[in-house]
Design a protein around this motif. Structure first.
Motif, mmCIF file in Angstrom:
data_model
loop_
_atom_site.group_PDB
_atom_site.id
_atom_site.type_symbol
_atom_site.label_atom_id
_atom_site.label_comp_id
_atom_site.label_asym_id
_atom_site.label_seq_id
_atom_site.Cartn_x
_atom_site.Cartn_y
_atom_site.Cartn_z
ATOM 1 N N UNK A 214 0.686 -1.082 -0.207
ATOM 2 C CA UNK A 214 -0.054 -0.028 0.135
ATOM 3 C C UNK A 214 0.759 1.122 -0.057
ATOM 4 N N UNK A 215 1.947 1.351 0.907
ATOM 5 C CA UNK A 215 2.709 2.296 0.814
ATOM 6 C C UNK A 215 3.480 2.528 -0.549
ATOM 7 N N UNK A 216 4.188 1.565 -1.155
ATOM 8 C CA UNK A 216 4.786 1.558 -2.299
ATOM 9 C C UNK A 216 3.761 2.102 -3.462
ATOM 10 N N UNK A 217 2.613 1.607 -3.162
ATOM 11 C CA UNK A 217 1.661 2.222 -4.394
ATOM 12 C C UNK A 217 1.466 3.663 -4.353
ATOM 13 N N UNK A 218 1.332 4.164 -3.060
ATOM 14 C CA UNK A 218 1.123 5.564 -2.872
ATOM 15 C C UNK A 218 2.280 6.432 -3.159
#
Length: 258
Positions: A214-218
């Motif tokens: 989720x962090x990588x996507x954002x």
């Protein structure tokens, strides 16, 4: 009036437990002018067995190694011959009548893309809605506010891919968001929001599998915003997304008590 030819593409890797539901949801559309392309990443489980049990509905099957989900999606685009292209993942499934709704929208010759709503459901109980993702008509700079259409509901004319490009493989998790941002924000293609749930998505996909993803996507989305000349402070962007996700969960909870 002739129905537009729609190319549906499913990219799959090791989804033996769910791929049959995906394929059957495509079959159940009973859409008369459709091709169905399945791109398998050389699955190691029995995914191919499940696919081959439904070969009558599949127009083209490719099973070979790839460089990830977006590389496989680009292969699907290169194989597509329809006027309109849509993607349905190997653990998602269409709601009845979804393609008829899309076809009706594309009777407008000026329309270049359309999209609808999506709900997240439990892996082993697809009747239980976890998040109710309602989209809205696109307005300029919406992506700065954390807005994005649900990609499995996003249908685009094949000509747009030819003109504006396909998925950018430098984005490992957010290439779908970057592509929709590029089409809608940067190139201002004509789009239409079709209210109503078109797709059910099982929880546990690549993006929502872990907090790390989720962090990588954002992070990738923030990079895409900068690339396309949009502005969003990380604090503002993340707060808007958290509010949006919270509303999705709340709507799902309210559906349970009705």
């Amino acid at each position: 009036m002739r129905e537009p030819k729609i190319s549906i593409i499913t990219v799959v890797f090791n989804n033996e437990a769910t791929i049959a539901d995906t394929i059957e949801s495509v079959r159940a559309q009973n859409y008369p002018n459709m091709e169905y392309i399945v791109v398998d990443g050389l699955s190691k489980d029995r995914t191919l067995d499940r696919i081959n049990e439904s070969r009558d509905v599949i127009t083209r099957l490719v099973s070979e190694e790839d460089f990830g989900i977006y590389d496989a999606m680009n292969k699907g685009i290169s194989l597509a011959t329809g006027e309109v292209i849509g993607f349905i993942n190997g653990d998602d499934f269409y709601m009845p009548g979804a393609l008829a709704k899309v076809a009706e929208a594309f009777r407008d010759p000026a329309l270049e893309a359309c999209y609808g709503d999506l709900c997240y459901v439990r892996q082993n109980d697809t009747s239980t809605i976890v998040r109710d993702w309602r989209s809205s008509p696109f307005v300029p700079k919406a992506f700065e506010e954390g807005w994005c259409p649900p990609h499995p509901t996003f249908f685009v004319r094949r000509e747009v891919y030819k003109r504006l490009g396909s998925f950018d493989l430098s984005y490992r998790i957010a290439a779908d968001v970057e592509l929709m941002m590029r089409f809608l924000e940067r190139h201002c293609i004509k789009s239409k929001y079709l209210p109503g749930i078109m797709v059910k998505m099982r929880m546990g996909g690549t993006t929502n599998r872990s907090w790390k993803n989720i962090l990588q996507q954002n992070k990738e989305i923030l990079r895409a915003l900068e690339t396309h000349g949009l502005r969003a402070s990380p604090v503002h962007f993340f707060s808007k997304k958290l509010i949006s996700r919270g509303m999705q969960v709340l709507r799902a909870a309210l559906l349970k008590v009705r």
